[in-house]
Design a protein around this motif. Structure first.
Motif, PDB file in Angstrom:
ATOM      1  N   ILE A 122       0.617  -1.094  -0.181  1.00  0.00           N
ATOM      2  CA  ILE A 122       0.384  -0.105  -0.535  1.00  0.00           C
ATOM      3  C   ILE A 122       0.621   1.063  -0.108  1.00  0.00           C
ATOM      4  CG2 ILE A 122       0.090   0.055   2.669  1.00  0.00           C
ATOM      5  CD1 ILE A 122      -2.726   1.165   2.275  1.00  0.00           C
ATOM      6  N   SER A 123       0.755   2.315  -0.632  1.00  0.00           N
ATOM      7  CA  SER A 123       1.124   3.602  -0.963  1.00  0.00           C
ATOM      8  C   SER A 123       0.281   4.315  -0.621  1.00  0.00           C
ATOM      9  CB  SER A 123       2.454   3.391  -2.256  1.00  0.00           C
ATOM     10  OG  SER A 123       1.239   3.588  -3.430  1.00  0.00           O
ATOM     11  N   LEU A 124       0.493   5.818  -0.177  1.00  0.00           N
ATOM     12  CA  LEU A 124      -0.071   6.564  -0.981  1.00  0.00           C
ATOM     13  C   LEU A 124       0.510   8.048  -1.530  1.00  0.00           C
ATOM     14  CD1 LEU A 124      -0.800   8.100   2.827  1.00  0.00           C
ATOM     15  CD2 LEU A 124      -2.342   6.333   1.578  1.00  0.00           C
ATOM     16  N   ASP A 125      -0.880   8.733  -2.612  1.00  0.00           N
ATOM     17  CA  ASP A 125      -0.164   9.228  -3.460  1.00  0.00           C
ATOM     18  C   ASP A 125       0.236  10.551  -2.633  1.00  0.00           C
ATOM     19  OD1 ASP A 125      -1.193   9.898  -7.242  1.00  0.00           O
ATOM     20  OD2 ASP A 125      -1.369  11.827  -5.189  1.00  0.00           O
ATOM     21  N   ARG A 126       1.292  11.043  -3.043  1.00  0.00           N
ATOM     22  CA  ARG A 126       2.571  11.988  -2.266  1.00  0.00           C
ATOM     23  C   ARG A 126       1.086  13.483  -3.243  1.00  0.00           C
ATOM     24  NH1 ARG A 126       7.816  12.615  -0.970  1.00  0.00           N
ATOM     25  NH2 ARG A 126       8.219  11.284  -1.864  1.00  0.00           N
ATOM     26  N   GLY A 171      -2.991  12.032  -0.940  1.00  0.00           N
ATOM     27  CA  GLY A 171      -3.323  11.554   0.134  1.00  0.00           C
ATOM     28  C   GLY A 171      -3.825  10.003  -0.107  1.00  0.00           C
ATOM     29  N   LYS A 172      -4.489  10.011  -1.654  1.00  0.00           N
ATOM     30  CA  LYS A 172      -5.311   8.716  -1.239  1.00  0.00           C
ATOM     31  C   LYS A 172      -4.519   6.811  -1.916  1.00  0.00           C
ATOM     32  CE  LYS A 172      -8.710  11.730  -2.781  1.00  0.00           C
ATOM     33  NZ  LYS A 172      -9.861  11.264  -2.283  1.00  0.00           N
ATOM     34  N   LYS A 173      -5.180   5.923  -1.556  1.00  0.00           N
ATOM     35  CA  LYS A 173      -4.617   4.934  -1.277  1.00  0.00           C
ATOM     36  C   LYS A 173      -4.106   4.493  -2.664  1.00  0.00           C
ATOM     37  CE  LYS A 173      -7.554   3.047   2.329  1.00  0.00           C
ATOM     38  NZ  LYS A 173      -7.919   2.756   2.539  1.00  0.00           N
ATOM     39  N   CYS A 174      -3.623   3.443  -2.727  1.00  0.00           N
ATOM     40  CA  CYS A 174      -2.999   3.352  -3.956  1.00  0.00           C
ATOM     41  C   CYS A 174      -2.827   1.509  -3.463  1.00  0.00           C
ATOM     42  CB  CYS A 174      -1.819   2.857  -5.035  1.00  0.00           C
ATOM     43  SG  CYS A 174      -2.179   4.744  -5.160  1.00  0.00           S
ATOM     44  N   TYR A 175      -2.897   0.206  -3.862  1.00  0.00           N
ATOM     45  CA  TYR A 175      -2.568  -0.897  -3.685  1.00  0.00           C
ATOM     46  C   TYR A 175      -1.939  -1.858  -4.899  1.00  0.00           C
ATOM     47  CZ  TYR A 175      -5.219  -1.432   0.829  1.00  0.00           C
ATOM     48  OH  TYR A 175      -5.383  -1.415   2.341  1.00  0.00           O
ATOM     49  N   ASN A 196     -14.645   7.560  -3.426  1.00  0.00           N
ATOM     50  CA  ASN A 196     -15.212   8.911  -4.086  1.00  0.00           C
ATOM     51  C   ASN A 196     -13.546   8.964  -5.769  1.00  0.00           C
ATOM     52  OD1 ASN A 196     -17.781   9.434  -3.856  1.00  0.00           O
ATOM     53  ND2 ASN A 196     -17.090  10.214  -1.893  1.00  0.00           N
ATOM     54  N   THR A 197     -13.003   8.142  -5.374  1.00  0.00           N
ATOM     55  CA  THR A 197     -11.863   8.291  -6.312  1.00  0.00           C
ATOM     56  C   THR A 197     -11.860   7.920  -7.932  1.00  0.00           C
ATOM     57  OG1 THR A 197     -10.977   8.836  -3.944  1.00  0.00           O
ATOM     58  CG2 THR A 197      -9.294   8.482  -6.215  1.00  0.00           C
ATOM     59  N   TYR A 198     -11.078   8.179  -8.722  1.00  0.00           N
ATOM     60  CA  TYR A 198     -11.543   7.372  -9.559  1.00  0.00           C
ATOM     61  C   TYR A 198      -9.076   6.247  -9.650  1.00  0.00           C
ATOM     62  CZ  TYR A 198     -14.543  10.367 -11.721  1.00  0.00           C
ATOM     63  OH  TYR A 198     -15.463  11.087 -12.133  1.00  0.00           O
ATOM     64  N   TYR A 199      -9.831   5.418 -10.002  1.00  0.00           N
ATOM     65  CA  TYR A 199      -8.677   4.390  -9.872  1.00  0.00           C
ATOM     66  C   TYR A 199      -8.334   3.554 -11.576  1.00  0.00           C
ATOM     67  CZ  TYR A 199      -7.977   4.646  -5.460  1.00  0.00           C
ATOM     68  OH  TYR A 199      -8.007   4.900  -3.719  1.00  0.00           O
ATOM     69  N   GLY A 200      -7.117   3.023 -11.383  1.00  0.00           N
ATOM     70  CA  GLY A 200      -6.567   3.095 -12.892  1.00  0.00           C
ATOM     71  C   GLY A 200      -5.369   1.404 -12.334  1.00  0.00           C
ATOM     72  N   ALA A 201      -6.017   0.672 -12.877  1.00  0.00           N
ATOM     73  CA  ALA A 201      -6.089  -1.224 -12.570  1.00  0.00           C
ATOM     74  C   ALA A 201      -4.774  -1.592 -13.575  1.00  0.00           C
ATOM     75  CB  ALA A 201      -6.681  -2.086 -12.761  1.00  0.00           C
ATOM     76  N   SER A 203      -3.867   2.142  -8.764  1.00  0.00           N
ATOM     77  CA  SER A 203      -4.161   3.835  -8.328  1.00  0.00           C
ATOM     78  C   SER A 203      -4.535   4.504  -8.759  1.00  0.00           C
ATOM     79  CB  SER A 203      -2.068   3.535  -9.485  1.00  0.00           C
ATOM     80  OG  SER A 203      -2.144   3.628 -10.551  1.00  0.00           O
ATOM     81  N   CYS A 204      -4.498   5.753  -7.993  1.00  0.00           N
ATOM     82  CA  CYS A 204      -5.606   6.896  -7.875  1.00  0.00           C
ATOM     83  C   CYS A 204      -5.482   7.561  -9.015  1.00  0.00           C
ATOM     84  CB  CYS A 204      -5.598   7.686  -6.968  1.00  0.00           C
ATOM     85  SG  CYS A 204      -4.362   8.399  -6.680  1.00  0.00           S
ATOM     86  N   CYS A 205      -5.940   7.707 -10.113  1.00  0.00           N
ATOM     87  CA  CYS A 205      -5.753   8.867 -11.293  1.00  0.00           C
ATOM     88  C   CYS A 205      -7.010   9.996 -10.930  1.00  0.00           C
ATOM     89  CB  CYS A 205      -5.957   8.116 -12.932  1.00  0.00           C
ATOM     90  SG  CYS A 205      -7.030   6.801 -12.251  1.00  0.00           S
ATOM     91  N   ALA A 206      -6.133  11.303 -11.297  1.00  0.00           N
ATOM     92  CA  ALA A 206      -6.805  12.172 -10.985  1.00  0.00           C
ATOM     93  C   ALA A 206      -7.543  12.504 -12.448  1.00  0.00           C
ATOM     94  CB  ALA A 206      -5.912  13.445  -9.836  1.00  0.00           C
ATOM     95  N   ILE A 207      -9.088  13.166 -12.453  1.00  0.00           N
ATOM     96  CA  ILE A 207      -9.425  13.806 -13.673  1.00  0.00           C
ATOM     97  C   ILE A 207     -10.301  15.181 -12.878  1.00  0.00           C
ATOM     98  CG2 ILE A 207      -9.118  12.121 -15.155  1.00  0.00           C
ATOM     99  CD1 ILE A 207     -12.404  10.969 -14.628  1.00  0.00           C
ATOM    100  N   MET A 208      -9.518  15.705 -12.338  1.00  0.00           N
ATOM    101  CA  MET A 208     -10.186  16.660 -11.302  1.00  0.00           C
ATOM    102  C   MET A 208      -9.732  17.613 -12.507  1.00  0.00           C
ATOM    103  SD  MET A 208      -9.444  16.725  -7.311  1.00  0.00           S
ATOM    104  CE  MET A 208      -7.559  16.811  -7.783  1.00  0.00           C
ATOM    105  N   GLU A 209     -10.491  18.880 -12.403  1.00  0.00           N
ATOM    106  CA  GLU A 209     -10.490  20.213 -13.251  1.00  0.00           C
ATOM    107  C   GLU A 209      -9.689  20.778 -13.215  1.00  0.00           C
ATOM    108  OE1 GLU A 209     -12.910  24.112 -14.274  1.00  0.00           O
ATOM    109  OE2 GLU A 209     -13.390  23.221 -12.211  1.00  0.00           O
ATOM    110  N   ASP A 210      -8.478  20.982 -12.247  1.00  0.00           N
ATOM    111  CA  ASP A 210      -6.681  21.246 -12.188  1.00  0.00           C
ATOM    112  C   ASP A 210      -5.843  20.652 -12.907  1.00  0.00           C
ATOM    113  OD1 ASP A 210      -6.450  18.949 -10.493  1.00  0.00           O
ATOM    114  OD2 ASP A 210      -6.360  20.626  -8.851  1.00  0.00           O
ATOM    115  N   GLU A 211      -6.602  19.107 -13.144  1.00  0.00           N
ATOM    116  CA  GLU A 211      -5.928  18.780 -14.432  1.00  0.00           C
ATOM    117  C   GLU A 211      -5.681  19.096 -15.633  1.00  0.00           C
ATOM    118  OE1 GLU A 211      -6.887  15.182 -15.508  1.00  0.00           O
ATOM    119  OE2 GLU A 211      -4.872  13.992 -15.857  1.00  0.00           O
TER     120      GLU A 211
END
Length: 499
Positions: A85-89, A92-96, A150-155, A249-257
């Protein structure tokens, strides 16, 4: 900031991000003391961080919550070394990551087909190497409760290709992501040169194969996520694939991207703006883009068979009324999706448009064109991974219908178009498609069609300016008769178009 109470500053910083807290620590010594406090960094840690570190191998030692957060940004072995497990720097989202022993690999217990070994480059005790097999199937499941809500993940399947690798790229492998009733299926060729955008080298020296994307809901809503890669249709032998595990792993597709700066007038300036932007604009409007627009006549075929349109002059009147109706009814949806090109806005605007369209023929045509446009854009504009993520997380969910107008506006927003160009482009696509349909229905010849398009261009510009930048609550139909005629298309005895 210095005059504010420290607990007030701490409360504000705890609502930001780890990156913001680190930047705030550079302002002054007093700000540094607040930014490094445990109360702030505990807010950045996942709610179950105590339970996570209790499962670590070996135990984690730390003197502050910030130190713990920084240690967790690197993969931490848990559950006897079978997972990391790790946290996105940044978030802070979890990645497994699940090791190969945690995967369901067909025939992996038979040493004739799969070999278990230790590699110094792997974080796990064992990896699995494909010796030789004709049936390749690797799958795993993970519960969304283990991941951040409430997070988008990629496998991603994490692998290496041995020097002796063979047969892996003869046929494309099938990939699947299933969350509850929602399912995404696709295919990928297991060759880096043939799928460079979906097979990438990682910083740790391994390769990651993109399986798909999914979205987690509230923490209380736990669903099983099934991830699978398989190639079982070919009878040829394949080997040399070294499997380390599957990572979520989490992948951000927020507006600030999408937006990272503003122009002098305060409007958003896209970081995607570059000299190649006009080429993307031209490609989006090119008739060669396979979006299915030429399969629809916007009710013109029904109008011809009901004798509403008999001559070129009738056609010109029909086209003008269609453009007026497009501007009044659909431009507000294009504009709203363009303004906020994200998943939440898309779902909302799509739902409102689905309720607004009154005839079934027009509704089905909008969905067919929108689905084709989204599929094409996700494949063509690979510099915007958000498109593929949004499409894959929405397929089969039933929460979105894929109507054309919102998707068109959202794509233009992500590509960096300005508002005026986006709405004029939508009007142009409508004009292009209706005149093309008239040509194939033999109402007008190719040369006459070109002349008509040029004559109507000035009218289209006036209509675009008239209906431009309107909110959703101003969407309306100005030509209800066209809607009625299009609804009769399904009753035609013979027909060339779908609508």
């Amino acid at each position: 900031m210095e005059v504010l109470p420290q607990d007030c500053i701490a409360h504000v910083l705890s609502r930001t991000s780890p990156q913001d807290a680190c930047q705030a620590a550079l302002i002054s010594q007093s700000m540094k003391d607040v930014a490094n406090s445990d109360s702030i960094w505990e807010a950045f840690l996942p709610p179950d961080y105590r339970e996570i570190i209790s499962r670590s191998t070996p135990p984690v030692s730390f003197e502050s919550k910030k130190e713990l957060f920084m240690k967790l940004t690197s993969p931490l072995l848990i559950d006897g070394g079978t997972k990391t497990i790790s946290l996105d720097r940044t978030t802070g989202k979890k990645c497994y990551m699940l090791c190969a022993r945690e995967l369901d690999i067909t025939w992996s217990d038979n040493s004739l087909y799969w070999s278990w070994k230790h590699l110094l480059q792997s974080r796990f005790a064992q990896v699995s190497e494909l010796v030789m097999v004709c049936w390749l199937e690797i799958s795993a499941t993970i519960n969304t409760r283990m991941l951040s809500a409430n997070t988008y993940y990629g496998a991603f399947l994490v692998v290496k290709f041995a020097n002796r690798a063979f047969g892996l790229d003869h046929l494309a492998s099938e990939v699947l992501i299933q969350v509850g009733e929602s399912k995404y299926e696709g295919s990928i060729c297991l060759c880096h040169t043939k799928s460079p955008d979906r097979i990438r080298e990682r910083s740790d020296g391994w390769m990651e194969i993109e399986i798909g994307y999914f979205h987690t809901e509230d923490a209380d809503t736990g669903k099983e996520v099934k991830m699978r890669l398989r190639e079982v249709k070919g009878v040829h032998l394949k080997g040399g694939l070294i499997v380390e595990g599957i990572e979520c792993s989490c992948c951000a597709i927020m507006e600030d991207e999408i937006y990272e700066m503003k122009n002098a007038d305060g409007t958003k300036k896209s970081r995607l703006t570059n000299p190649g932007l006009p080429w993307s604009q031209w490609q989006l409007l090119d008739s060669i883009l396979p979006t299915g627009g030429f399969a629809h006549s916007f009710g013109l075929e029904a109008a011809i068979q009901t004798r509403m349109v008999c001559e070129p002059e009738d056609l010109k009147i029909y086209v003008v009324h269609l453009l007026e109706n497009t501007g009044s009814l659909l431009l507000p949806f294009v504009y709203s999706a363009f303004q906020s090109p994200n998943l939440q806005t898309w779902y909302k605007v799509d739902k409102i448009l689905n309720a607004t369209l009154t005839n079934e023929v027009g509704r089905k045509a909008s969905i067919a064109q929108g689905s084709a446009l989204m599929r094409t854009a996700a494949s063509v504009f690979t510099e915007i991974p958000s498109l593929k993520v949004m499409r894959q997380t929405s397929l089969g969910t039933g929460v979105v219908n894929f109507h054309h107008a919102p998707i068109f506006g959202m794509i233009c927003g992500l590509l960096g178009f300005d508002s005026g160009t986006t709405q004029r482009a939508y009007m142009f696509v409508t004009l292009r498609d209706i005149i093309s349909a008239a040509t194939r229905l033999n109402v007008i010849g190719p040369l006459g069609a070109a002349v008509l398009q040029h004559q109507v261009a000035a009218i289209a510009e006036d209509l675009s300016n008239k209906w431009m930048d309107r909110p959703l609550d101003e969407a309306c139909q100005t030509s209800p008769l066209l809607d009625t005629v299009q609804g009769c298309h399904g009753y035609l005895f013979s027909r060339l178009f779908c609508s």
